[in-house]
Design a protein around this motif. Structure first.
Motif, PDB file in Angstrom:
ATOM      1  N   MET A  94       0.834  -1.205   0.000  1.00 17.97           N
ATOM      2  CA  MET A  94       0.000   0.000   0.000  1.00 17.97           C
ATOM      3  C   MET A  94       0.871   1.258   0.000  1.00 17.97           C
ATOM      4  O   MET A  94       0.605   2.205  -0.742  1.00 17.97           O
ATOM      5  N   LEU A  95       1.934   1.252   0.798  1.00 15.93           N
ATOM      6  CA  LEU A  95       2.817   2.421   0.863  1.00 15.93           C
ATOM      7  C   LEU A  95       3.562   2.640  -0.450  1.00 15.93           C
ATOM      8  O   LEU A  95       3.783   3.785  -0.857  1.00 15.93           O
ATOM      9  N   VAL A  96       3.926   1.560  -1.123  1.00 11.39           N
ATOM     10  CA  VAL A  96       4.595   1.695  -2.425  1.00 11.39           C
ATOM     11  C   VAL A  96       3.642   2.315  -3.438  1.00 11.39           C
ATOM     12  O   VAL A  96       4.041   3.196  -4.222  1.00 11.39           O
ATOM     13  N   LEU A  97       2.379   1.898  -3.437  1.00  9.19           N
ATOM     14  CA  LEU A  97       1.397   2.503  -4.353  1.00  9.19           C
ATOM     15  C   LEU A  97       1.248   3.999  -4.082  1.00  9.19           C
ATOM     16  O   LEU A  97       1.210   4.808  -5.023  1.00  9.19           O
ATOM     17  N   LYS A  98       1.166   4.362  -2.816  1.00  8.70           N
ATOM     18  CA  LYS A  98       1.040   5.777  -2.465  1.00  8.70           C
ATOM     19  C   LYS A  98       2.297   6.544  -2.896  1.00  8.70           C
ATOM     20  O   LYS A  98       2.207   7.656  -3.434  1.00  8.70           O
ATOM     21  N   ALA A  99       3.468   5.950  -2.667  1.00  4.70           N
ATOM     22  CA  ALA A  99       4.723   6.597  -3.051  1.00  4.70           C
ATOM     23  C   ALA A  99       4.801   6.772  -4.563  1.00  4.70           C
ATOM     24  O   ALA A  99       5.291   7.809  -5.046  1.00  4.70           O
ATOM     25  N   GLY A 149       5.162  10.214  -6.439  1.00  8.07           N
ATOM     26  CA  GLY A 149       6.281  10.366  -7.374  1.00  8.07           C
ATOM     27  C   GLY A 149       5.846  10.884  -8.725  1.00  8.07           C
ATOM     28  O   GLY A 149       6.489  11.772  -9.295  1.00  8.07           O
ATOM     29  N   VAL A 150       4.742  10.365  -9.240  1.00 10.13           N
ATOM     30  CA  VAL A 150       4.223  10.852 -10.522  1.00 10.13           C
ATOM     31  C   VAL A 150       3.860  12.333 -10.399  1.00 10.13           C
ATOM     32  O   VAL A 150       4.173  13.144 -11.275  1.00 10.13           O
ATOM     33  N   GLY A 151       3.224  12.691  -9.294  1.00  7.29           N
ATOM     34  CA  GLY A 151       2.872  14.091  -9.080  1.00  7.29           C
ATOM     35  C   GLY A 151       4.091  14.991  -9.017  1.00  7.29           C
ATOM     36  O   GLY A 151       4.112  16.073  -9.610  1.00  7.29           O
ATOM     37  N   LEU A 152       5.131  14.533  -8.319  1.00 12.66           N
ATOM     38  CA  LEU A 152       6.345  15.347  -8.195  1.00 12.66           C
ATOM     39  C   LEU A 152       7.091  15.465  -9.524  1.00 12.66           C
ATOM     40  O   LEU A 152       7.695  16.507  -9.808  1.00 12.66           O
ATOM     41  N   VAL A 153       7.038  14.429 -10.346  1.00 12.44           N
ATOM     42  CA  VAL A 153       7.687  14.486 -11.661  1.00 12.44           C
ATOM     43  C   VAL A 153       6.917  15.432 -12.591  1.00 12.44           C
ATOM     44  O   VAL A 153       7.522  16.189 -13.349  1.00 12.44           O
ATOM     45  N   CYS A 154       5.600  15.417 -12.515  1.00 13.24           N
ATOM     46  CA  CYS A 154       4.786  16.259 -13.398  1.00 13.24           C
ATOM     47  C   CYS A 154       4.698  17.701 -12.930  1.00 13.24           C
ATOM     48  O   CYS A 154       4.491  18.604 -13.750  1.00 13.24           O
ATOM     49  N   ARG A 155       4.867  17.950 -11.649  1.00 11.12           N
ATOM     50  CA  ARG A 155       4.719  19.284 -11.078  1.00 11.12           C
ATOM     51  C   ARG A 155       5.548  20.351 -11.792  1.00 11.12           C
ATOM     52  O   ARG A 155       5.017  21.415 -12.118  1.00 11.12           O
ATOM     53  N   PRO A 156       6.836  20.123 -12.063  1.00 10.84           N
ATOM     54  CA  PRO A 156       7.624  21.177 -12.726  1.00 10.84           C
ATOM     55  C   PRO A 156       7.177  21.488 -14.151  1.00 10.84           C
ATOM     56  O   PRO A 156       7.556  22.511 -14.707  1.00 10.84           O
ATOM     57  N   LEU A 157       6.368  20.626 -14.746  1.00  9.46           N
ATOM     58  CA  LEU A 157       5.891  20.861 -16.098  1.00  9.46           C
ATOM     59  C   LEU A 157       4.784  21.914 -16.149  1.00  9.46           C
ATOM     60  O   LEU A 157       4.445  22.408 -17.220  1.00  9.46           O
ATOM     61  N   VAL A 161      -1.493  19.692  -8.359  1.00  6.32           N
ATOM     62  CA  VAL A 161      -0.870  18.380  -8.143  1.00  6.32           C
ATOM     63  C   VAL A 161      -1.217  17.843  -6.759  1.00  6.32           C
ATOM     64  O   VAL A 161      -1.782  16.752  -6.648  1.00  6.32           O
ATOM     65  N   PRO A 162      -0.922  18.567  -5.671  1.00 12.47           N
ATOM     66  CA  PRO A 162      -1.310  18.010  -4.376  1.00 12.47           C
ATOM     67  C   PRO A 162      -2.829  17.934  -4.190  1.00 12.47           C
ATOM     68  O   PRO A 162      -3.328  17.025  -3.518  1.00 12.47           O
TER      69      PRO A 162
END
Length: 115
Positions: A66-71, A75-83, A92-93
């Motif tokens: 479950m924690l890996v899915l949340k991470a 992670g996808v949000g943090l990668v897309c955020r600078p775009l 994003v959040p």
């Protein structure tokens, strides 16, 4: 509001997007914790996980799954955020916190129905 031919442009109020984004990341953390805790309490009480991906991760790897899915989601949000332009980065959040907050309330409701 101003009009440029066929397009209407709305003037948005000045919002401190940095403060808003920071508050939304706090909500992400709280909703993530709430979702994980209420999910596992519900499972302990005999309820079932309705998300098939999460159910598979939990059945295979338990809390770690479950924690890996949340991470991964974060992670996808943090990668897309600078775009995104800075003004739109709070989305994003918000996009992470909203479904997890809804899940917490659904989980709490389901847990309350077991008593």
């Amino acid at each position: 509001m101003s009009s440029d031919g066929a397009y209407v442009q709305y003037d948005l109020p000045d919002i401190d997007t940095v403060a808003l984004e920071r508050a939304l990341w706090v909500l992400v953390a709280l909703s993530l914790i709430g979702d994980v805790v209420t999910t596992f309490v519900g499972l302990h009480l005999g309820l079932a996980e309705s998300n098939p991906v999460a159910r598979s991760a939990i059945e295979g790897y338990g809390l770690l799954g479950m924690l890996v899915l949340k991470a991964l989601a974060i992670g996808v949000g943090l990668v897309c955020r600078p775009l995104l332009p800075e003004a739109y980065r709070p989305i994003v959040p918000a996009g992470l916190a909203l479904p997890w907050t809804i899940a917490v309330f659904i989980n709490l409701y389901m847990i309350s129905m077991t008593f």
